[in-house]
Scaffold this motif. Structure first.
Motif, PDB file in Angstrom:
ATOM      1  N   UNK A   1       0.855  -1.177   0.000  1.00  0.00           N
ATOM      2  CA  UNK A   1       0.000   0.000   0.000  1.00  0.00           C
ATOM      3  C   UNK A   1       0.896   1.232   0.000  1.00  0.00           C
ATOM      4  N   UNK A   2       0.310   2.394  -0.092  1.00  0.00           N
ATOM      5  CA  UNK A   2       1.028   3.666  -0.112  1.00  0.00           C
ATOM      6  C   UNK A   2       2.035   3.752  -1.261  1.00  0.00           C
ATOM      7  N   UNK A   3       1.740   3.110  -2.361  1.00  0.00           N
ATOM      8  CA  UNK A   3       2.682   3.094  -3.490  1.00  0.00           C
ATOM      9  C   UNK A   3       2.675   4.388  -4.285  1.00  0.00           C
ATOM     10  N   UNK A   4       1.657   5.195  -4.114  1.00  0.00           N
ATOM     11  CA  UNK A   4       1.609   6.479  -4.803  1.00  0.00           C
ATOM     12  C   UNK A   4       2.844   7.309  -4.449  1.00  0.00           C
ATOM     13  N   UNK A   5       3.299   7.215  -3.211  1.00  0.00           N
ATOM     14  CA  UNK A   5       4.489   7.931  -2.759  1.00  0.00           C
ATOM     15  C   UNK A   5       5.742   7.058  -2.836  1.00  0.00           C
ATOM     16  N   UNK A   6       5.611   5.810  -2.449  1.00  0.00           N
ATOM     17  CA  UNK A   6       6.785   4.928  -2.363  1.00  0.00           C
ATOM     18  C   UNK A   6       7.460   4.699  -3.702  1.00  0.00           C
ATOM     19  N   UNK A   7       6.709   4.588  -4.770  1.00  0.00           N
ATOM     20  CA  UNK A   7       7.315   4.336  -6.084  1.00  0.00           C
ATOM     21  C   UNK A   7       8.206   5.510  -6.503  1.00  0.00           C
ATOM     22  N   UNK A   8       7.751   6.720  -6.274  1.00  0.00           N
ATOM     23  CA  UNK A   8       8.538   7.902  -6.616  1.00  0.00           C
ATOM     24  C   UNK A   8       9.765   8.002  -5.714  1.00  0.00           C
ATOM     25  N   UNK A   9       9.582   7.781  -4.416  1.00  0.00           N
ATOM     26  CA  UNK A   9      10.700   7.848  -3.484  1.00  0.00           C
ATOM     27  C   UNK A   9      11.773   6.823  -3.824  1.00  0.00           C
ATOM     28  N   UNK A  10      11.378   5.635  -4.240  1.00  0.00           N
ATOM     29  CA  UNK A  10      12.330   4.589  -4.604  1.00  0.00           C
ATOM     30  C   UNK A  10      13.194   5.014  -5.786  1.00  0.00           C
ATOM     31  N   UNK A  11      12.568   5.572  -6.800  1.00  0.00           N
ATOM     32  CA  UNK A  11      13.317   6.026  -7.973  1.00  0.00           C
ATOM     33  C   UNK A  11      14.244   7.176  -7.592  1.00  0.00           C
ATOM     34  N   UNK A  12      13.741   8.123  -6.793  1.00  0.00           N
ATOM     35  CA  UNK A  12      14.577   9.250  -6.394  1.00  0.00           C
ATOM     36  C   UNK A  12      15.785   8.793  -5.579  1.00  0.00           C
ATOM     37  N   UNK A  13      15.607   7.810  -4.714  1.00  0.00           N
ATOM     38  CA  UNK A  13      16.753   7.263  -3.964  1.00  0.00           C
ATOM     39  C   UNK A  13      17.768   6.640  -4.911  1.00  0.00           C
ATOM     40  N   UNK A  14      17.276   5.926  -5.921  1.00  0.00           N
ATOM     41  CA  UNK A  14      18.176   5.264  -6.851  1.00  0.00           C
ATOM     42  C   UNK A  14      18.971   6.240  -7.707  1.00  0.00           C
ATOM     43  N   UNK A  15      18.455   7.423  -7.930  1.00  0.00           N
ATOM     44  CA  UNK A  15      19.226   8.406  -8.723  1.00  0.00           C
ATOM     45  C   UNK A  15      19.958   9.390  -7.824  1.00  0.00           C
ATOM     46  N   UNK A  16      19.855   9.192  -6.515  1.00  0.00           N
ATOM     47  CA  UNK A  16      20.578  10.038  -5.578  1.00  0.00           C
ATOM     48  C   UNK A  16      19.946  11.386  -5.316  1.00  0.00           C
TER      49      UNK A  16
END
Length: 104
Positions: A84-99
């Motif tokens: 759940x809460x993937x609306x935010x988590x998906x974006x945060x995951x990508x942002x972490x991966x690009x630093x």
């Protein structure tokens, strides 16, 4: 379960600017209390079941149906069990991966 829905819906018989019609849909989504993100090309929202997702899409259409003779829509679903809460988590995951620092 998480059902992410990315969609756009608008009349094609109302001229060049359709924001008054799109605004009806966004108001309904906002008043429903579900999490959503508006973008220049559509809206993404998250609900717990496919039934809820389809209900929102149907309500959106019903808001345009009375005075729109032609409605165009594109709908994409991303359905995942156990999350759940993937609306935010998906974006945060990508942002972490690009630093990139995650915006709050």
């Amino acid at each position: 379960m998480s059902v992410l829905v990315d969609f756009s819906m608008f009349p094609t018989d109302k001229g060049e600017s359709v924001s008054p019609y799109v605004s009806r849909i966004i108001k309904m989504i906002d008043e429903s209390g579900i999490d959503y993100k508006l973008s220049p090309m559509g809206t993404t929202f998250e609900v717990a079941t496919m039934e809820e997702a389809l209900e929102i899409i149907n309500k959106a259409y019903k808001l345009l149906e009375p005075d729109c003779n032609r409605v165009y829509s594109v709908v994409k679903f991303d359905i995942r069990k156990g999350k759940d809460n993937r609306l935010k988590q998906k974006i945060e995951s990508v942002e972490r991966n690009i630093g990139k620092e995650v915006k709050k």
